[in-house]
Design a protein around this motif. Structure first.
Motif, short mmCIF file in Angstrom:
data_model
loop_
_atom_site.label_atom_id
_atom_site.label_comp_id
_atom_site.label_asym_id
_atom_site.label_seq_id
_atom_site.Cartn_x
_atom_site.Cartn_y
_atom_site.Cartn_z
N VAL A 131 78.54 12.49 39.35
CA VAL A 131 79.13 13.65 38.87
C VAL A 131 78.73 14.37 37.56
N GLY A 132 78.18 15.50 37.73
CA GLY A 132 77.69 16.21 36.45
C GLY A 132 76.15 15.75 36.20
N GLY A 133 75.42 15.02 37.14
CA GLY A 133 74.08 14.85 36.91
C GLY A 133 73.22 15.49 37.94
N SER A 134 71.79 15.32 37.52
CA SER A 134 70.94 16.01 38.57
C SER A 134 69.96 15.13 38.97
N LYS A 135 70.06 13.74 38.39
CA LYS A 135 69.14 12.50 38.85
C LYS A 135 69.59 11.84 40.17
N THR A 136 68.42 11.87 41.16
CA THR A 136 68.91 11.30 42.48
C THR A 136 68.99 9.62 42.27
N CYS A 137 69.76 8.97 42.62
CA CYS A 137 69.97 7.49 42.45
C CYS A 137 69.89 6.99 44.05
N GLN A 138 69.15 5.91 44.14
CA GLN A 138 69.09 5.17 45.21
C GLN A 138 70.06 4.15 45.36
N ALA A 139 70.41 3.75 46.72
CA ALA A 139 71.44 2.96 47.06
C ALA A 139 70.97 2.08 48.12
N ASN A 140 71.09 0.76 47.85
CA ASN A 140 70.85 -0.10 48.91
C ASN A 140 72.45 -1.04 49.02
#
Length: 354
Positions: A131-140
Motif C-alpha cells: 500500500v502506497g508503494g510502486s515496487k512490485t514484490c514477488q510472492a511464493n
C-alpha cells in the motif's frame, strides 16, 4: 515451529476429509475449505501445511472478517512509510512474512472486492504491491482460504469475484458439521473433558454418565465442535467433583437454574402417576413387553422384519455411542457386514440415527 492441534474422529465422513486433505497437501495449488462455523477449518489448513513440502516454512493466518478494508489491505500486502496517516515506517504484510510458506485466510467472503482483485493477481502472477508503494514484490506463498458462505451465489450477485472463485476452486474440501459425524461426538467430548480436568487440577476424568452421554448424542450442535468444547468444559467446571462422572450437560448457560426444561417436567409428571397404573410384577412386565413385540395380524412380514432389523441396528449404534465397530460386536456381526446393512437401509449419515 508451531505444532498442529489434534484432529479427532473416526467417522467415515471425517476420515474421508482427512484423506482428501492429505492428497491435496503436496500440490502447490490454492485450496478452498467450506464448512460451518466451528467445524475446524483452520485445523484442516494446518494439516495441509504440515503435510506439504512447505512444512518447515511459516504458516500465517488472517481472519478477513476481523479487519476493515484499509487495514486488511495493509495486513496482507504491507505498506510503505507515509502511505497513510500514522504509517511511520514500512510494514511487512502477511504475504511477505509467509514467503516460502502458507497463508490461511479465514472468512474469505468478507474480503472487500479490491482486496479480492489483488489476491487474484498474487495467485495468477505471484506479484503484489505494498500500500502506497510502486515496487512490485514477488510472492511464493501457498494460499488456503476458508468460508462458511455460498461463494457461487455471492459471485452471481456480484458480491464476490467470479474469476477469483475460479482460481480458488482447483479443489474444495467440504467439512461436515458435527451432526453429520455423530460417531465423533463422544471421542471429542472425552478429549476436551480430559484437558479441562487437567486445567482444574483433577487427577483423572471420571467419565460421563448414561444421562450425560444421551444428552451429548441427542443434541444437534449448531455451533459444531467449538460449541461442544465449551459445553463439555462448562459442565465439568460446574459439577467440580473429581470422583463422580458428569451427570448434567449444561448446554445453555443463559438459562436460569430455576427454570426446568420440558423433559424434566414431563419426567416428574410421569413419576407422579399412581403406581397402581403401572405393571407390578415381572410376569406383567414380560406380558407387556411380549405384547409390544408381537405385531397385529394381518401384517406385511417382510416389512415388519426389516423394521425390526433397523430398530435393532439403531439400538446397537446408540449403545456403542455410534462407534460402528463396537456396534457390530454387539450384534455379533463383522464390521463389513454392519456397513452393508447400514448402506442397505440407507442409515449411513442419516440424521435418523440419533
Amino acid at each position: 515451529m508451531r505444532k498442529p492441534d489434534n484432529l479427532i474422529g473416526e467417522s467415515e465422513a471425517f476420515l474421508t476429509v482427512l484423506d482428501h486433505t492429505s492428497r491435496l497437501a503436496p500440490l502447490n495449488r490454492p485450496v478452498l475449505i467450506l464448512g460451518e462455523r466451528g467445524t475446524g477449518k483452520e485445523l484442516i489448513a494446518q494439516r495441509m501445511h504440515y503435510l506439504s513440502r512447505r512444512w518447515d516454512q511459516p504458516l500465517l493466518s488472517l481472519n478477513c472478517a476481523a479487519l476493515s478494508e484499509g487495514v486488511i489491505d495493509s495486513e496482507l500486502f504491507g505498506h510503505e512509510a507515509g502511505s497513510f496517516t500514522g504509517a511511520k515506517g514500512r510494514h511487512q504484510g502477511r504475504f511477505e512474512r509467509a514467503e516460502g510458506g502458507t497463508l490461511f485466510l479465514d472468512e474469505l467472503a468478507t474480503a472487500p472486492l479490491g482486496v479480492q482483485e489483488k489476491l487474484l493477481r498474487v495467485i495468477e502472477y505471484g506479484e503484489y504491491e505494498r500500500v502506497g508503494g510502486s515496487k512490485t514484490c514477488q510472492a511464493n506463498v501457498r494460499l488456503i482460504c476458508a468460508t462458511n458462505e455460498d461463494l457461487p451465489q455471492l459471485a452471481q450477485k456480484g458480491q464476490f469475484r467470479a474469476d477469483l472463485l475460479d482460481r480458488l476452486a482447483f479443489d474444495i474440501i467440504h467439512l461436515p458439521p458435527l451432526r453429520g459425524r455423530r460417531e465423533d461426538i463422544m471421542p471429542l467430548a472425552e478429549y476436551y473433558a480430559v484437558k479441562m480436568c487437567r486445567e482444574l487440577g483433577f487427577g483423572y476424568f471420571s467419565g460421563f454418565s448414561n444421562q450425560a452421554t444421551e444428552q451429548l448424542l441427542s443434541y444437534n450442535w449448531p455451533g459444531n465442535i467449538r460449541e461442544l468444547k465449551n459445553v463439555v468444559e462448562r459442565s465439568i467446571f460446574r459439577q467440580g467433583i473429581e470422583e463422580e462422572p458428569i451427570h448434567d450437560i449444561v448446554i445453555d448457560p443463559f438459562k436460569p437454574p430455576w427454570q426446568q426444561d420440558d423433559k424434566t417436567v414431563a419426567d416428574q409428571q410421569q413419576a407422579s402417576v399412581p403406581s397402581g397404573n403401572q405393571p407390578q410384577t415381572e410376569r406383567e412386565l414380560a406380558q407387556q413387553t411380549e405384547h409390544e413385540i408381537q405385531p397385529t395380524l394381518p401384517v406385511d412380514f417382510r416389512q415388519w422384519q426389516q423394521d425390526q432389523e433397523i430398530a435393532l441396528i439403531k439400538q446397537a449404534l446408540a449403545q456403542a455411542q455410534f462407534n460402528q465397530r463396537k456396534a457390530a460386536e454387539l450384534l455379533s456381526l463383522s464390521y463389513h457386514q454392519l456397513r452393508g446393512l447400514l448402506k442397505k437401509y440407507q442409515l449411513v449419515g442419516n440424521n435418523e440415527i440419533q
